[in-house]
Design an enzyme around this catalytic site. Structure first.
Site, mmCIF file in Angstrom:
data_model
loop_
_atom_site.group_PDB
_atom_site.id
_atom_site.type_symbol
_atom_site.label_atom_id
_atom_site.label_comp_id
_atom_site.label_asym_id
_atom_site.label_seq_id
_atom_site.Cartn_x
_atom_site.Cartn_y
_atom_site.Cartn_z
ATOM 1 N N ALA A 66 45.201 36.177 47.898
ATOM 2 C CA ALA A 66 45.220 36.890 48.800
ATOM 3 C C ALA A 66 44.816 36.362 50.357
ATOM 4 C CB ALA A 66 44.149 38.088 48.640
ATOM 5 N N GLY A 110 45.653 36.338 44.025
ATOM 6 C CA GLY A 110 46.291 37.201 44.066
ATOM 7 C C GLY A 110 48.070 36.780 43.853
ATOM 8 N N GLU A 113 48.316 36.836 40.110
ATOM 9 C CA GLU A 113 48.409 38.300 39.650
ATOM 10 C C GLU A 113 49.631 39.047 40.083
ATOM 11 O OE1 GLU A 113 44.865 38.898 41.662
ATOM 12 O OE2 GLU A 113 43.741 39.890 39.973
ATOM 13 N N GLU A 133 39.115 32.746 42.150
ATOM 14 C CA GLU A 133 38.041 33.911 43.092
ATOM 15 C C GLU A 133 36.715 33.473 42.870
ATOM 16 O OE1 GLU A 133 40.816 34.843 41.348
ATOM 17 O OE2 GLU A 133 42.159 36.313 42.564
#
Ligand code: HXC
Length: 259
Positions: A66, A110, A113, A133
């Site tokens: 992200a 992300g 993911e 993260e």
């Protein structure tokens, strides 16, 4: 439809290819990119001509996570109210045609993911996966703590999520996250080959197979087996089952009509 953060094309009229395209930020995932990705996925899912979808990135990055620059200024109220970033991610789960992740370079946070939300991952030998993260004071927020242990087991998932380290493509394949590892220059050929093979099968059985495998992650064994059996039974109502079996018995190639 024109996009700013992704590129969209088709191959052989049957495979939809979505390329994440924010090269300056290593394809970091922000709201606009995820909205565009959702729109493109839905358009391919609704397009009768398309039988399989590939999501890919650049040689250097599938997606480095992200967008930290966008996230840095958010407070609790904003991320909670806007369901950051996950509101867009659920779209991928609703796609009924197969979605292959063709991953080269970084697939982090992300990005990892997103790859895990695809139906299977084909990795280039330069791919690097991780959930870093923890290094920036958060945890995975788009399913990483749930899908990684399902894919690789608790110990490997804990190791990756708690240390934030990256693993290479070989380790990812050994652990079951990745279905195949190929040389970087063969990545798209390999993904396209798999996609075209899938497109050649009966569409209903392909969609049913995806639905049934996904059920394994949502149900207990008895319920999952019963779900599979009912779908299996249902396929005997299709023209493609008659065609596939007749073709086998008559030693000819099947001509599926996707019905
Ligand atoms: C915003 C990013 C970015 C990210 C890289 N960039 N990752 N920008 N968000 N996630 C930008 C850099 O700031 C830099 O911009 C440019 O991309 C190139 O990156 P470099 O760091 O210079 O490249 P390199 O040295 O090769 O290192 C690559 C890297 C590193 C190891 C991938 O960029 C990195 O660690 N990125 C962050 C990875 C990460 O923590 N991901 C998880 C994010 S949190 P400039 O302008 O300086 O050139 C997350 C939560 C998901 O994903 C939750 C979902 C709800």
């Amino acid at each position: 439809m024109s996009y700013e953060n992704i590129e969209v094309r088709t191959e052989g009229g049957q495979v939809g290819i979505i390329t994440l395209n924010r090269p300056k930020a290593l394809n970091a995932l922000n709201g606009p990119l995820m909205d565009e990705l959702g729109t493109a996925l839905k358009a391919f899912d609704e397009d009768e001509a398309i039988g399989c979808i590939i999501i890919t990135g650049s040689e250097k990055a599938f997606a480095a996570g992200a967008d930290i620059a966008a996230m840095a200024k958010f407070n609790f109220h904003e991320v909670y109210k806007n369901d950051f970033i996950t509101r867009n991610w659920e779209t991928i789960r609703s796609i009924r045609k197969p979605v292959i992740a063709a991953v080269s370079g970084f697939a982090l946070g992300g990005g990892c993911e997103l790859a895990m939300m695809c139906d299977f991952i084909i990795a280039a030998d330069n791919a690097k996966f991780g959930q870093p993260e923890i290094k920036i004071g958060i945890i995975p927020g788009a399913g990483g703590t749930q899908r990684l242990p399902r894919a690789m087991g608790k110990s490997k998932a804990m190791d990756l999520v708690l240390t934030g380290r990256m693993m290479d493509a070989q380790e990812a394949e050994r652990g079951g996250l990745v279905s195949r590892v190929v040389p970087l220059d063969k990545l798209m050929d390999e993904a396209l080959g798999a996609a075209l093979m899938i497109c050649g099968y009966g569409r209903l059985s392909v969609m049913a197979a995806k639905e049934s495998v996904n059920r394994a992650f949502e149900s207990g064994l008895s319920d999952g087996v019963m779900f599979e059996r009912r779908i299996f039974h249902g396929l005997f109502a299709t023209a493609d089952q008659k065609e596939g079996m007749d073709a086998f018995l008559n030693k000819r190639a099947p001509k599926f009509i996707h019905g």
